[in-house]
Design a protein around this motif. Structure first.
Motif, PDB file in Angstrom:
ATOM      1  N   ASN A  87       0.857  -1.180   0.000  1.00 44.86           N
ATOM      2  CA  ASN A  87       0.000   0.000   0.000  1.00 44.86           C
ATOM      3  C   ASN A  87       0.898   1.237   0.000  1.00 44.86           C
ATOM      4  O   ASN A  87       1.675   1.441   0.933  1.00 44.86           O
ATOM      5  CB  ASN A  87      -0.900  -0.008   1.234  1.00 44.86           C
ATOM      6  N   PRO A  88       0.824   2.093  -1.027  1.00 43.32           N
ATOM      7  CA  PRO A  88       1.722   3.247  -1.082  1.00 43.32           C
ATOM      8  C   PRO A  88       1.435   4.291  -0.014  1.00 43.32           C
ATOM      9  O   PRO A  88       2.283   5.127   0.280  1.00 43.32           O
ATOM     10  CB  PRO A  88       1.483   3.817  -2.482  1.00 43.32           C
ATOM     11  N   HIS A  89       0.276   4.255   0.605  1.00 46.71           N
ATOM     12  CA  HIS A  89      -0.073   5.229   1.639  1.00 46.71           C
ATOM     13  C   HIS A  89       0.378   4.786   3.027  1.00 46.71           C
ATOM     14  O   HIS A  89       0.253   5.534   3.988  1.00 46.71           O
ATOM     15  CB  HIS A  89      -1.580   5.487   1.642  1.00 46.71           C
ATOM     16  N   GLU A  90       0.885   3.582   3.133  1.00 47.59           N
ATOM     17  CA  GLU A  90       1.330   3.054   4.412  1.00 47.59           C
ATOM     18  C   GLU A  90       2.749   3.541   4.696  1.00 47.59           C
ATOM     19  O   GLU A  90       3.584   3.608   3.796  1.00 47.59           O
ATOM     20  CB  GLU A  90       1.310   1.520   4.330  1.00 47.59           C
ATOM     21  N   PRO A  91       3.066   3.893   5.947  1.00 52.00           N
ATOM     22  CA  PRO A  91       4.427   4.352   6.251  1.00 52.00           C
ATOM     23  C   PRO A  91       5.440   3.224   6.087  1.00 52.00           C
ATOM     24  O   PRO A  91       5.104   2.040   6.140  1.00 52.00           O
ATOM     25  CB  PRO A  91       4.339   4.807   7.706  1.00 52.00           C
ATOM     26  N   LEU A  92       6.710   3.620   5.889  1.00 51.66           N
ATOM     27  CA  LEU A  92       7.765   2.633   5.720  1.00 51.66           C
ATOM     28  C   LEU A  92       7.984   1.860   7.012  1.00 51.66           C
ATOM     29  O   LEU A  92       7.812   2.384   8.108  1.00 51.66           O
ATOM     30  CB  LEU A  92       9.068   3.321   5.320  1.00 51.66           C
ATOM     31  N   ARG A  93       8.390   0.622   6.865  1.00 49.92           N
ATOM     32  CA  ARG A  93       8.704  -0.197   8.031  1.00 49.92           C
ATOM     33  C   ARG A  93      10.096   0.142   8.542  1.00 49.92           C
ATOM     34  O   ARG A  93      10.885   0.775   7.851  1.00 49.92           O
ATOM     35  CB  ARG A  93       8.629  -1.671   7.653  1.00 49.92           C
ATOM     36  N   GLN A  94      10.404  -0.314   9.740  1.00 51.00           N
ATOM     37  CA  GLN A  94      11.691  -0.026  10.343  1.00 51.00           C
ATOM     38  C   GLN A  94      12.823  -0.624   9.500  1.00 51.00           C
ATOM     39  O   GLN A  94      12.806  -1.790   9.149  1.00 51.00           O
ATOM     40  CB  GLN A  94      11.750  -0.602  11.750  1.00 51.00           C
ATOM     41  N   GLY A  95      13.808   0.212   9.146  1.00 51.77           N
ATOM     42  CA  GLY A  95      14.950  -0.215   8.366  1.00 51.77           C
ATOM     43  C   GLY A  95      14.710  -0.269   6.873  1.00 51.77           C
ATOM     44  O   GLY A  95      15.627  -0.532   6.107  1.00 51.77           O
TER      45      GLY A  95
END
Length: 96
Positions: free
Chosen positions: A44-52
């Motif tokens: 999902n492009p609207h989801e924030p990036l995951r850690q790392g």
């Protein structure tokens, strides 16, 4: 219908209702749903990036360790362990 059957039905209904109302169960189902949706349709492009994820190098094999571990196990089962050419580290405390 016997009293045992009736008691079993009532008890199972109670347990199912409690489970469906619990927040932990609903979070688990939501995580599974999100993972399936990501596998089917992509990220999902609207989801924030995951850690790392922002600092990860592109082109680096994420499963590198698992592939290497699998190769080592396969070699061990074949009776051909990987030959390491490096000498083991020497303990500095023994030298005086």
């Amino acid at each position: 219908m016997g009293p045992r059957f009736l008691l079993t039905v009532i008890l199972s209904d109670f347990i199912v209702k409690k489970l469906l109302r619990s927040p932990g169960f609903n979070r688990g189902v939501q995580r599974i749903h999100d993972q399936i949706q990501e596998l089917k349709y992509g990220r999902n492009p609207h989801e924030p990036l995951r850690q790392g994820e922002a600092t990860r190098e592109q082109g680096v094999d994420v499963n590198g360790f698992l592939a290497h571990f699998y190769d080592e196990l396969r070699n061990q089962l074949r009776g051909k362990p990987t030959n390491t050419t490096q000498a083991p580290p020497k303990d500095q405390r023994l030298k005086k």
